[in-house]
Design a protein around this motif. Structure first.
Motif: not given
Length: 189
Positions: A123, A126, A147, A150-152
């Motif tokens: 995490y 990112t 955002t 980036c999470g994907q």
């Protein structure tokens, strides 16, 4: 005289030595004394460099995550985000199909303390992913879409590594399966 922090290569060497110890034990049970003996450090130095015993693997995880973000930045500009992420994953983790990498990740998945460090490192990627994701999406680095992208990217890496280890998939197979589940623009295999 102030001490200089260790360089990345030194930290990676320590992390690799400690990874071998954790893999041999199958969990995070080895003592700090065992880890420092394998890494060639003093206990004092170990505690100065790493807040907790499992944190000694963080340099290894950070190195892989930086490589993933760098691989994303090199993907052709005309690729949709999902396909670019899949290609970046394969470029970064194709070597993760070797026995030692799988053994390490199997150990990490089976140990809550080691898994915590891996997920935190994942995490924390990112900021490194933001430029490549923003450029690909045509957004700013602080945009909500960036955002989410980036999470994907992080979810793709976590899920694909999981399926490489648990199901024996290759990096291309795992990336394609996870990419197809996350993105409509990734071909189903």
């Amino acid at each position: 005289m102030a001490r200089r922090p260790p360089d990345e290569e030194t930290l990676l060497g320590v992390a690799r030595a400690c990874a071998d110890v954790f893999v041999a034990a199958g969990d995070s049970s080895p003592t700090v004394a065992t880890l420092v003996a394998a890494a060639g450090l003093s206990e004092r130095t170990f505690h100065r460099w790493f807040p907790t015993k499992p944190d000694c693997l963080r340099p290894l995880f950070d190195d892989g995550n930086r490589a993933y973000a760098a691989a994303l930045a090199t993907q052709p500009a005309d690729l949709p985000l999902g396909e670019a992420l899949c290609r970046a994953f394969v470029a970064t983790f194709a070597d993760g199909s070797d026995d030692s990498s799988r053994a390490l990740m199997r150990t990490v998945f089976g140990d809550l303390a080691l898994r915590r460090v891996w997920l935190e490192a994942s995490y924390a990627t990112t900021p490194a992913l933001r430029p490549g994701v923003a450029t690909r999406l045509g957004t700013t680095q602080d945009a909500v879409a960036t955002t989410v992208g980036c999470g994907q990217a992080i979810v793709l890496a976590i899920a694909a590594l999981t399926h490489m280890v648990e199901d024996g998939l290759t990096a291309p197979e795992a990336a394609a399966a996870v990419g197809a589940a996350l993105f409509a623009d990734v071909p189903h295999h």
